[in-house]
Scaffold this motif. Structure first.
Motif, PDB file in Angstrom:
ATOM      1  N   ILE A 257       0.924  -0.974   0.083  1.00 51.48           N
ATOM      2  CA  ILE A 257       0.159  -0.080   0.240  1.00 51.48           C
ATOM      3  C   ILE A 257       1.145   1.064   0.143  1.00 51.48           C
ATOM      4  O   ILE A 257       1.542   1.806   1.092  1.00 51.48           O
ATOM      5  N   THR A 258       1.144   1.851  -1.428  1.00 54.99           N
ATOM      6  CA  THR A 258       2.344   3.005  -1.338  1.00 54.99           C
ATOM      7  C   THR A 258       1.636   4.739  -0.702  1.00 54.99           C
ATOM      8  O   THR A 258       2.392   4.762  -0.398  1.00 54.99           O
ATOM      9  N   ASP A 259       0.439   4.151  -0.976  1.00 56.68           N
ATOM     10  CA  ASP A 259      -0.213   5.249  -0.394  1.00 56.68           C
ATOM     11  C   ASP A 259      -0.500   5.287   1.369  1.00 56.68           C
ATOM     12  O   ASP A 259      -0.430   4.898   1.816  1.00 56.68           O
ATOM     13  N   GLU A 260       0.674   6.491   2.420  1.00 60.75           N
ATOM     14  CA  GLU A 260       0.843   6.522   3.572  1.00 60.75           C
ATOM     15  C   GLU A 260      -0.635   7.154   3.799  1.00 60.75           C
ATOM     16  O   GLU A 260      -0.855   6.177   5.672  1.00 60.75           O
ATOM     17  N   ASN A 261      -1.618   8.191   3.390  1.00 60.80           N
ATOM     18  CA  ASN A 261      -3.018   7.788   4.055  1.00 60.80           C
ATOM     19  C   ASN A 261      -3.215   6.769   3.681  1.00 60.80           C
ATOM     20  O   ASN A 261      -4.546   5.791   5.055  1.00 60.80           O
ATOM     21  N   ARG A 263      -2.862   3.431   3.736  1.00 59.32           N
ATOM     22  CA  ARG A 263      -2.363   2.501   5.368  1.00 59.32           C
ATOM     23  C   ARG A 263      -2.826   3.056   6.588  1.00 59.32           C
ATOM     24  O   ARG A 263      -3.225   2.268   7.190  1.00 59.32           O
ATOM     25  N   LEU A 264      -2.654   4.372   6.494  1.00 61.15           N
ATOM     26  CA  LEU A 264      -3.524   4.301   7.767  1.00 61.15           C
ATOM     27  C   LEU A 264      -5.192   4.205   8.188  1.00 61.15           C
ATOM     28  O   LEU A 264      -5.069   3.971   9.187  1.00 61.15           O
ATOM     29  N   LEU A 265      -5.972   4.931   7.605  1.00 59.51           N
ATOM     30  CA  LEU A 265      -7.103   4.172   7.161  1.00 59.51           C
ATOM     31  C   LEU A 265      -7.245   2.956   6.987  1.00 59.51           C
ATOM     32  O   LEU A 265      -8.180   2.517   7.759  1.00 59.51           O
ATOM     33  N   ALA A 266      -6.388   2.138   6.418  1.00 57.35           N
ATOM     34  CA  ALA A 266      -6.697   0.426   6.558  1.00 57.35           C
ATOM     35  C   ALA A 266      -6.483   0.498   8.130  1.00 57.35           C
ATOM     36  O   ALA A 266      -7.048  -1.174   8.400  1.00 57.35           O
ATOM     37  N   MET A 267      -6.022   1.262   8.576  1.00 57.70           N
ATOM     38  CA  MET A 267      -4.972  -0.105   9.934  1.00 57.70           C
ATOM     39  C   MET A 267      -5.941   0.940  10.394  1.00 57.70           C
ATOM     40  O   MET A 267      -7.275   0.205  11.708  1.00 57.70           O
ATOM     41  N   ARG A 268      -7.087   1.900  10.348  1.00 55.82           N
ATOM     42  CA  ARG A 268      -8.275   2.953  10.917  1.00 55.82           C
ATOM     43  C   ARG A 268      -9.200   1.445  11.234  1.00 55.82           C
ATOM     44  O   ARG A 268     -10.148   1.391  11.826  1.00 55.82           O
ATOM     45  N   VAL A 283       2.594   9.932  13.041  1.00 54.71           N
ATOM     46  CA  VAL A 283       3.317   8.864  14.038  1.00 54.71           C
ATOM     47  C   VAL A 283       1.621   8.715  15.351  1.00 54.71           C
ATOM     48  O   VAL A 283       1.043   8.025  15.872  1.00 54.71           O
ATOM     49  N   LYS A 284       1.719  10.726  15.500  1.00 55.53           N
ATOM     50  CA  LYS A 284       0.128  10.960  16.425  1.00 55.53           C
ATOM     51  C   LYS A 284      -0.619  10.676  15.862  1.00 55.53           C
ATOM     52  O   LYS A 284      -1.213   9.645  16.363  1.00 55.53           O
ATOM     53  N   ASP A 285      -1.025  10.886  14.352  1.00 58.54           N
ATOM     54  CA  ASP A 285      -1.936   9.795  13.893  1.00 58.54           C
ATOM     55  C   ASP A 285      -2.129   8.174  14.023  1.00 58.54           C
ATOM     56  O   ASP A 285      -3.233   7.930  14.625  1.00 58.54           O
ATOM     57  N   TRP A 286      -1.611   7.889  14.386  1.00 60.14           N
ATOM     58  CA  TRP A 286      -1.607   6.176  14.172  1.00 60.14           C
ATOM     59  C   TRP A 286      -1.452   5.796  15.466  1.00 60.14           C
ATOM     60  O   TRP A 286      -1.753   4.945  16.160  1.00 60.14           O
ATOM     61  N   GLN A 287      -1.040   6.787  15.879  1.00 60.53           N
ATOM     62  CA  GLN A 287      -1.594   6.195  18.225  1.00 60.53           C
ATOM     63  C   GLN A 287      -2.562   6.318  18.279  1.00 60.53           C
ATOM     64  O   GLN A 287      -2.835   6.041  19.810  1.00 60.53           O
ATOM     65  N   ALA A 288      -3.180   7.375  17.128  1.00 63.62           N
ATOM     66  CA  ALA A 288      -4.448   7.953  18.551  1.00 63.62           C
ATOM     67  C   ALA A 288      -5.393   6.695  18.068  1.00 63.62           C
ATOM     68  O   ALA A 288      -6.324   6.760  18.578  1.00 63.62           O
TER      69      ALA A 288
ATOM     70  N   LEU B 157     -13.092   7.202   1.181  1.00 66.68           N
ATOM     71  CA  LEU B 157     -12.351   5.898   1.526  1.00 66.68           C
ATOM     72  C   LEU B 157     -12.223   6.319   2.801  1.00 66.68           C
ATOM     73  O   LEU B 157     -13.452   5.304   3.556  1.00 66.68           O
ATOM     74  N   GLY B 158     -12.546   7.769   3.276  1.00 68.69           N
ATOM     75  CA  GLY B 158     -12.441   8.151   4.127  1.00 68.69           C
ATOM     76  C   GLY B 158     -14.268   8.087   4.908  1.00 68.69           C
ATOM     77  O   GLY B 158     -14.855   7.638   5.799  1.00 68.69           O
ATOM     78  N   LEU B 159     -14.958   7.973   3.864  1.00 67.12           N
ATOM     79  CA  LEU B 159     -15.923   8.597   4.058  1.00 67.12           C
ATOM     80  C   LEU B 159     -16.812   7.138   4.278  1.00 67.12           C
ATOM     81  O   LEU B 159     -17.493   6.619   4.857  1.00 67.12           O
ATOM     82  N   LEU B 160     -16.925   6.639   2.844  1.00 61.88           N
ATOM     83  CA  LEU B 160     -17.482   5.023   2.623  1.00 61.88           C
ATOM     84  C   LEU B 160     -17.171   4.195   3.088  1.00 61.88           C
ATOM     85  O   LEU B 160     -17.688   2.922   3.228  1.00 61.88           O
ATOM     86  N   ALA B 161     -15.510   3.693   2.947  1.00 59.23           N
ATOM     87  CA  ALA B 161     -15.599   2.644   3.196  1.00 59.23           C
ATOM     88  C   ALA B 161     -14.944   2.193   4.944  1.00 59.23           C
ATOM     89  O   ALA B 161     -15.098   1.596   6.029  1.00 59.23           O
ATOM     90  N   VAL B 162     -13.907   3.858   5.383  1.00 57.32           N
ATOM     91  CA  VAL B 162     -13.553   3.647   6.704  1.00 57.32           C
ATOM     92  C   VAL B 162     -14.560   3.833   7.702  1.00 57.32           C
ATOM     93  O   VAL B 162     -15.388   3.157   8.491  1.00 57.32           O
TER      94      VAL B 162
END
Lengths: 553, 319
Positions: A257-261, A263-268, A283-288, B157-162
């Motif tokens: 997953i090359t896009d860092e955003n 990756r963050l959404l996938a973890m969330r 790092v802060k967003d991930w820790q949250a 992504l933020g809206l519909l997926a997460v």
């Protein structure tokens, strides 16, 4: 129990009397093509909730790992980036492994000796089988070495085998290397960064196709690659016949997953369990995210400025020193890298000296290395006395995979403006940057991930006059006869303490000439999803069968 | 009539072949001249002996003159051998085929969404010309046209997926329905811009047609609104088809950033990686495939013109 612990218990004879480096702590960091600053953070995401086991907390049946960039091939000899190692070393092993403390540990070899400075002998572990069920033989090991050492090899790891004269099976379970000249760091070569053992039959059958989605890999490690889709994913399944025992996680899926955003959404979202290379500014967003923990470790990588000492105006030490005075390293580490780095006092990190120098010796050494600290007034007066008192202009390029390097360099350019020096900072592709390194520009930025745990590695490559010719690794074309003599003695020296002493002297002497201005040693962050934790997380975590050290919290 | 069609097709085919030849040479030269070098890229910034570099140059014939290299590639390509990727060691046709399927699915779905969204909105705007609804649709279409697809993708992504959990966050799915499920968000992200374009084309041409005398007469003769609209729409077919062709081709070649956001292994990411790596065989393969696809889309659009509008003829008729 870690596999290293298991390995050690069976490897009672692991000795290398007087041998360099084998018992010392080691930093093995792999040189990364892939990657950027963010190369080292793993993220495992989302084990499904039905993975609950009876009683002892959560069971790990499968893991999904987000990787920050794709790989082109599974074959490390063709593409030796960090991500390639993260995947390949779950399936392939070397004769030795790297322990959590950085020391060499038994792997496919149970013991090794160095009877004389030119000879290294390894005893093979009995009853090891490849994941296809065939037994491992000494001939398989030789075939795997020859991939790198044969004449006309195109392997990216071929350089490591240059000092080797021959390698032979001296018994059914014994491999003997003979060198042409004593080479202090050779003991690291059979470790997994430069040797991945496969079978002769497999290598012969697939040739150049090894590592492609059609041929995949064959090894002895705890996992088998069952699927590889470049730019998409790799699927690994457990090798139940691994000599180290059955690992807990049956299936590992590694998604690129090359896009860092994303990756963050996938973890969330819980789609991934582990994510590598969490960017410092995120790092802060991930820790949250609830339950996510971030592990940080130095990766021993170095970012440094190099001034070409044979090109005007950089040939003037006053110019070099003046420019070095203009970068505020502590501020860069704090604001640009958000503290995920350490100001580099010289080339190797303080943690790379285990076995050569004691901790207090290292501290003394580093205290005695002259530093060029941030001081704009000193810079101005040095430049006024230099060959270019009115300033000059220059161009400095950095690779697009290191955006934070670019931001750090822009702060330097801003400070240089006040002195009348016009430094143009340009982003170029990683590929172009690599190709241009050998051209030795007046001012360049070097970015290195040590390929061995030996502090000598980049000290030699950057400071030894032997590498100063065009195309060589000595970017500053730094030729100091005294320093080169010290470094040449170091290569031939087998006594660890003497090696440490020689390297230390060379570093102190070279620092006074300001051919390089080391900027920082980076750290990388890895995110572990809810309920997961990593045992023995450190610089060497991913340089071995790391999945077995991921456990439920 | 049939032979005339055949002649038209053969003409098109010959034209496409010439374009392919010129393009392949042009691309070969550009990649050859691009900065960077294959052996350095393969070896990274590790130390390497001159011997290893020479072995790599020999393996890929990098020391041959440009024309010789190109000729070798062309001779292979004409025999159906597109070569082997320098980067991965995979045969180029194999590397491309798995990704082409995904990119085609994504482009088709994206175009479909753009059509379903853009044309009805364009018609609605034209029928309510000058009123609030029209203005609202026009503003939205401009916003859609100017919104970068990757940003739209992240928003979706933020809206519909997460937030809502309706769609998967990334990846291409496991084939079958799951694949299409995974493609809904990326296709939507790609479709937004295309839909904006279609709204503009549909609205403009329909507004023009509705002002024509034949519409006034038809209304004067008491024909119902729907029937009048059908007449007018048929006359708008040419500009709408043109826009559809544009949308399809732009989605086809413009999917790179969306592929990155959604971690999709499509042709776009393969092309970008291969260009920076100077992996000539793959660049050539992907570029030629895209050229052929675009030629096919144009052909289909031209054929559709003839079907939609009797005044347009692809073949010269005898008087």
């Amino acid at each position: 129990m870690t596999p290293f612990a298991r390995a050690t218990s069976t490897a009672t004879g692991a000795t290398m009397p007087g041998g360099p480096g084998f018992s010392r702590r080691r930093l093995l960091q792999v040189i990364g093509l892939a990657g950027g600053l963010a190369v080292a953070g793993p993220a495992l995401a989302a084990c499904s909730p039905d993975d609950e086991s009876d009683g002892a907390g959560r069971r790990l049946d499968s893991l999904t790992v987000a990787l920050p960039s794709s790989i082109s091939t599974l074959d490390v000899t063709r593409e030796a980036g960090i991500i390639n190692y993260v995947i390949a070393l779950l399936c392939l092993e070397g004769l030795t492994a790297i322990g959590a403390d950085g020391a060499l540990a038994p792997s496919l070899a149970t013991a090794w000796t160095q009877p004389d400075p030119l000879t290294y002998v390894y005893k093979l572990r009995p009853d090891v089988t490849f994941s296809d069920g065939n037994p491992l033989t000494a001939d398989d090991v030789i075939a795997s070495i020859e991939v790198n050492s044969r004449k006309g090899s195109t392997s990216a790891l071929a350089y490591a085998y240059a000092p080797m004269k021959s390698v032979k099976a001296t018994a059914d379970d014994e491999i003997t290397f003979t060198l042409s000249t004593p080479t202090s760091g050779f003991g690291w070569v059979p470790s997994p960064s430069t040797l991945q053992v496969s079978s002769r039959a497999f290598l012969d059958e697939h040739g150049d196709k090894v590592g492609t989605p059609q041929a995949l890999l064959l090894g002895t490690g705890p996992y088998v690659v069952t699927e590889f889709a470049p730019d998409s994913h790799v699927v690994l399944e457990r090798n139940d016949a691994w000599w180290g025992g059955r690992v807990e996680v049956a299936k590992v899926r590694l998604d690129f997953i090359t896009d860092e955003n994303t990756r963050l959404l996938a973890m969330r979202d819980g789609s991934v369990d582990i994510a590598l290379s969490v960017p410092p500014n995120q790092v802060k967003d991930w820790q949250a995210i609830d339950g996510v923990s971030i592990e940080t470790a130095t990766d021993n990588s170095l970012v440094t400025l190099a001034f070409n000492t044979s090109v005007a105006p950089w040939s003037d030490p006053k110019v070099r020193t003046a420019v070095a005075h203009c970068i505020d390293r502590p501020a860069v580490v704090e604001s640009v890298l958000r503290g995920n780095a350490e100001v580099a006092l010289t080339i190797p990190t303080t943690e790379q000296w285990g076995g050569l120098l004691t901790k207090s010796q290292v501290d003394d050494l580093y205290a005695s290395i002259p530093q060029v600290d941030f001081d704009l007034d000193a810079a101005a007066s040095l430049l006024a006395e230099s060959s270019v008192p009115d300033g000059f202009s220059a161009t400095l390029t950095y690779p697009n995979s290191g955006p934070l390097i670019g931001r750090a360099l822009l702060t330097l350019a801003e400070n240089l403006k006040g002195l009348g020096i016009d430094l143009k900072v340009q982003e170029i592709t990683l590929e172009q940057w690599i190709a241009d390194l050998g051209k030795h520009a007046g001012i360049a930025v070097g970015w290195y991930f040590p390929g061995t745990g030996d502090p000598a590695e980049y000290v030699q490559l950057l400071l030894n006059g032997a590498y100063a010719e065009s195309g060589g690794t000595n970017l500053a074309e730094y030729r100091n006869a005294e320093v080169t003599a010290l470094l040449d003695q170091e290569v031939a020296q087998t006594d660890p303490a003497k090696r440490g002493d020689l390297l230390g002297q060379a570093l102190v002497k070279a620092a006074a000439d300001v051919a390089y201005q080391p900027l920082w040693w980076a750290k990388t962050a890895t995110a572990f999803g809810p309920g997961l934790q990593a045992e023995d997380f450190g610089p060497y975590f991913f340089l071995g069968p790391w999945v077995q050290h991921v456990t439920t919290a | 009539m049939a032979t005339a069609w055949l002649r038209f097709l053969l003409g098109r085919l010959a034209g496409t072949a010439v374009v392919l030849l010129v393009l392949s040479f042009g691309i070969y030269c550009l990649v050859y001249l691009a900065p960077g070098s294959v052996e350095h890229t393969l070896l990274g910034n590790r130390p390497a002996t001159e011997e290893t570099r020479a072995a790599i140059r020999a393996q890929y014939h990098l020391d041959d003159p440009l024309l010789v290299q190109y000729w070798n590639w062309l001779a292979g390509a004409l025999h159906g051998d597109l070569g082997t990727s320098i980067r991965s060691g995979e045969p180029v046709d194999v590397a491309i085929s798995s990704r082409a399927t995904l990119t085609l699915q994504l482009s088709t779905l994206g175009t479909l969404f753009a059509l379903l969204l853009g044309i009805p909105a364009g018609i609605a705007a034209a029928l309510r010309r000058g009123r609030a609804a029209d203005q609202g649709i026009v503003v939205l279409s401009v916003a859609g046209l100017s919104a970068p697809p990757f940003a739209v993708g992240l928003l979706l992504l933020g809206l519909l997926a997460v937030k809502l959990g309706w769609f998967p966050v990334y990846g291409a799915g496991d084939g079958g329905l799951d694949r299409w499920w995974h493609l809904v968000l990326p296709a939507t992200a790609l479709a937004i811009g295309g839909a904006g374009l279609l709204v503009r084309f549909t609205r403009t041409s329909l507004v023009r047609e509705l002002d024509q005398d034949y519409v006034v007469f038809a209304r004067a003769r008491g024909l119902g609104g729907v029937r009048v609209l059908r007449y007018a729409l048929r006359n708008c077919a040419v500009p709408i088809l043109t826009a559809t062709g544009l949308v399809l081709t732009s989605i086809l070649v413009g999917s790179v950033l969306v592929e990155v956001v959604f971690a999709l292994p499509g042709l776009g990411s393969l092309l970008v990686d291969s260009v920076t790596f100077k992996d000539v065989p793959v660049v050539q393969g992907v570029a030629l495939l895209l050229t052929i696809l675009i030629a096919l889309v144009n052909l289909a659009v031209d054929a559709a013109y003839a079907a939609a509008d009797p005044r347009v003829s692809l073949v010269r008729r005898k008087r």
